[in-house]
Design a protein around this motif. Sequence first.
Motif, PDB file in Angstrom:
ATOM      1  N   PHE A  20       0.872  -1.173   0.000  1.00 21.16           N
ATOM      2  CA  PHE A  20       0.000   0.000   0.000  1.00 21.16           C
ATOM      3  C   PHE A  20       0.911   1.225   0.000  1.00 21.16           C
ATOM      4  O   PHE A  20       1.725   1.389   0.912  1.00 21.16           O
ATOM      5  CB  PHE A  20      -0.886   0.006   1.250  1.00 21.16           C
ATOM      6  N   VAL A  21       0.773   2.054  -1.022  1.00 20.00           N
ATOM      7  CA  VAL A  21       1.680   3.198  -1.177  1.00 20.00           C
ATOM      8  C   VAL A  21       0.872   4.504  -1.121  1.00 20.00           C
ATOM      9  O   VAL A  21       0.358   4.968  -2.144  1.00 20.00           O
ATOM     10  CB  VAL A  21       2.458   3.112  -2.514  1.00 20.00           C
ATOM     11  N   PRO A  22       0.742   5.096   0.068  1.00 22.21           N
ATOM     12  CA  PRO A  22       0.002   6.361   0.142  1.00 22.21           C
ATOM     13  C   PRO A  22       0.754   7.466  -0.605  1.00 22.21           C
ATOM     14  O   PRO A  22       1.968   7.578  -0.513  1.00 22.21           O
ATOM     15  CB  PRO A  22      -0.045   6.674   1.652  1.00 22.21           C
ATOM     16  N   ALA A  23      -0.010   8.254  -1.357  1.00 25.58           N
ATOM     17  CA  ALA A  23       0.585   9.354  -2.122  1.00 25.58           C
ATOM     18  C   ALA A  23       0.687  10.572  -1.219  1.00 25.58           C
ATOM     19  O   ALA A  23      -0.255  10.902  -0.497  1.00 25.58           O
ATOM     20  CB  ALA A  23      -0.291   9.670  -3.322  1.00 25.58           C
ATOM     21  N   ALA A  24       1.841  11.262  -1.259  1.00 25.69           N
ATOM     22  CA  ALA A  24       2.008  12.452  -0.426  1.00 25.69           C
ATOM     23  C   ALA A  24       1.108  13.567  -0.945  1.00 25.69           C
ATOM     24  O   ALA A  24       0.223  14.046  -0.253  1.00 25.69           O
ATOM     25  CB  ALA A  24       3.460  12.900  -0.428  1.00 25.69           C
ATOM     26  N   ARG A  25       1.334  13.958  -2.193  1.00 24.45           N
ATOM     27  CA  ARG A  25       0.590  15.067  -2.756  1.00 24.45           C
ATOM     28  C   ARG A  25       0.220  14.690  -4.181  1.00 24.45           C
ATOM     29  O   ARG A  25       0.997  14.877  -5.107  1.00 24.45           O
ATOM     30  CB  ARG A  25       1.500  16.304  -2.766  1.00 24.45           C
ATOM     31  N   PRO A  26      -0.936  14.080  -4.379  1.00 30.16           N
ATOM     32  CA  PRO A  26      -1.277  13.625  -5.730  1.00 30.16           C
ATOM     33  C   PRO A  26      -1.401  14.830  -6.668  1.00 30.16           C
ATOM     34  O   PRO A  26      -1.917  15.868  -6.283  1.00 30.16           O
ATOM     35  CB  PRO A  26      -2.626  12.945  -5.556  1.00 30.16           C
ATOM     36  N   ASN A  47      -2.339  -8.774   8.720  1.00 30.88           N
ATOM     37  CA  ASN A  47      -2.333  -9.448   7.418  1.00 30.88           C
ATOM     38  C   ASN A  47      -0.880  -9.506   6.936  1.00 30.88           C
ATOM     39  O   ASN A  47      -0.304  -8.492   6.531  1.00 30.88           O
ATOM     40  CB  ASN A  47      -3.198  -8.675   6.416  1.00 30.88           C
ATOM     41  N   SER A  48      -0.294 -10.686   6.968  1.00 32.42           N
ATOM     42  CA  SER A  48       1.146 -10.792   6.670  1.00 32.42           C
ATOM     43  C   SER A  48       1.442 -10.534   5.195  1.00 32.42           C
ATOM     44  O   SER A  48       2.588 -10.282   4.825  1.00 32.42           O
ATOM     45  CB  SER A  48       1.663 -12.167   7.093  1.00 32.42           C
ATOM     46  N   GLY A  49       0.422 -10.571   4.358  1.00 28.19           N
ATOM     47  CA  GLY A  49       0.644 -10.309   2.922  1.00 28.19           C
ATOM     48  C   GLY A  49       0.541  -8.834   2.566  1.00 28.19           C
ATOM     49  O   GLY A  49       0.785  -8.455   1.428  1.00 28.19           O
ATOM     50  N   PHE A  50       0.160  -7.998   3.521  1.00 28.48           N
ATOM     51  CA  PHE A  50      -0.004  -6.561   3.255  1.00 28.48           C
ATOM     52  C   PHE A  50       1.148  -5.783   3.889  1.00 28.48           C
ATOM     53  O   PHE A  50       1.509  -6.024   5.046  1.00 28.48           O
ATOM     54  CB  PHE A  50      -1.324  -6.037   3.847  1.00 28.48           C
ATOM     55  N   VAL A  51       1.667  -4.816   3.134  1.00 23.38           N
ATOM     56  CA  VAL A  51       2.819  -4.033   3.598  1.00 23.38           C
ATOM     57  C   VAL A  51       2.529  -2.548   3.361  1.00 23.38           C
ATOM     58  O   VAL A  51       2.010  -2.181   2.308  1.00 23.38           O
ATOM     59  CB  VAL A  51       4.082  -4.428   2.770  1.00 23.38           C
ATOM     60  N   LEU A  52       2.868  -1.713   4.335  1.00 24.42           N
ATOM     61  CA  LEU A  52       2.772  -0.258   4.140  1.00 24.42           C
ATOM     62  C   LEU A  52       4.112   0.222   3.585  1.00 24.42           C
ATOM     63  O   LEU A  52       5.151  -0.038   4.179  1.00 24.42           O
ATOM     64  CB  LEU A  52       2.475   0.439   5.475  1.00 24.42           C
ATOM     65  N   VAL A  95      -3.580   3.434   7.336  1.00 26.82           N
ATOM     66  CA  VAL A  95      -3.279   2.236   6.534  1.00 26.82           C
ATOM     67  C   VAL A  95      -2.567   1.216   7.418  1.00 26.82           C
ATOM     68  O   VAL A  95      -2.914   0.035   7.427  1.00 26.82           O
ATOM     69  CB  VAL A  95      -2.427   2.581   5.283  1.00 26.82           C
ATOM     70  N   ARG A  96      -1.584   1.698   8.193  1.00 23.42           N
ATOM     71  CA  ARG A  96      -0.834   0.764   9.056  1.00 23.42           C
ATOM     72  C   ARG A  96      -1.787   0.011   9.992  1.00 23.42           C
ATOM     73  O   ARG A  96      -1.723  -1.200  10.139  1.00 23.42           O
ATOM     74  CB  ARG A  96       0.219   1.540   9.857  1.00 23.42           C
ATOM     75  N   LEU A  97      -2.706   0.743  10.586  1.00 20.69           N
ATOM     76  CA  LEU A  97      -3.662   0.116  11.512  1.00 20.69           C
ATOM     77  C   LEU A  97      -4.591  -0.845  10.771  1.00 20.69           C
ATOM     78  O   LEU A  97      -4.922  -1.921  11.263  1.00 20.69           O
ATOM     79  CB  LEU A  97      -4.501   1.201  12.205  1.00 20.69           C
ATOM     80  N   ALA A  98      -5.011  -0.447   9.575  1.00 23.31           N
ATOM     81  CA  ALA A  98      -5.989  -1.252   8.831  1.00 23.31           C
ATOM     82  C   ALA A  98      -5.404  -2.576   8.341  1.00 23.31           C
ATOM     83  O   ALA A  98      -6.127  -3.560   8.222  1.00 23.31           O
ATOM     84  CB  ALA A  98      -6.518  -0.438   7.638  1.00 23.31           C
ATOM     85  N   ILE A  99      -4.102  -2.586   8.038  1.00 20.76           N
ATOM     86  CA  ILE A  99      -3.531  -3.813   7.456  1.00 20.76           C
ATOM     87  C   ILE A  99      -2.850  -4.698   8.493  1.00 20.76           C
ATOM     88  O   ILE A  99      -2.395  -5.786   8.158  1.00 20.76           O
ATOM     89  CB  ILE A  99      -2.525  -3.494   6.318  1.00 20.76           C
TER      90      ILE A  99
END
Length: 224
Positions: free
Chosen positions: A41-47, A71-76, A64-68
């Motif tokens: 999951f790659v949050p955009a700083a300033r789209p 889940n070992s397959g999800f990475v922030l 995002v960190r809290l939401a994932i």
Amino acid sequence: MDRSEFSLIGILGGTFDPVHYGHLRIAEEIVEMAGLREMRFVPAARPRLRSVPVASLQDRAEMVRLAIQGNSGFVLDEREIRRDDLSYSVDSLRELKQELGENVTLCFVTGADAFMKLAEWHRWREMFGLCHFIIAARPGHMLTMNHDAVPQELKEECAQRWASSVDSLKRATSGLIFIAPTTLLDISATIIRARVAAGKSVRYLIPDAALDYIVTNHLYSEEG
Ligand code: ATP
């Protein structure tokens, strides 16, 4: 190198303002369907192509960190946040390719709404040399490439790239487009922000941990 030694990694870019079950569910289904090693999951700083996000980039990444978690397959992946400037997916993909090495195939995941605007993205054609695309349908935004709103240059670029099966993604390093038959969930960050601002419930639209964070930090409310 034998193609069977390659592993596929998914990249889900977004504003995540906030992250919700629409994102999480397509990520989960695409990991399973395409046999991805992980989804980043790659949050955009300033789209560049949309309005300034409402929550700060630290808050969006934290949600995002809290939401994932769990889940070992999800990475922030915080690379665009560390850059804290205009975010270009093409730059992130290039960096990731260098970091992860030659035997990783990147799969860039977008909703159909985002994909149909691809020709507006910075150096978008280069992306086909760096990754495959996996497109998730989205209620109200079906992928309709023959639509007048889709520019001719995008139609032409995509014409020879459609993958007939998800397994095709393993047989090439980049350049294919696969439409993933994911569950349609009519959830958007816009709806969540509007509901929070109106004092309405967003429970079961986003994970509890992200909701607690919104409440504790007064995000999206008049008060915030
Ligand atoms: P906003 O309502 O603020 O525009 P959003 O809900 O579209 O936000 P983004 O963070 O902008 O969320 O989305 C990141 C990516 O996830 C985009 O490619 C988007 O198309 C996709 N996406 C978001 N929600 C869904 C959904 N419910 N189903 C399928 N794809 C989705």
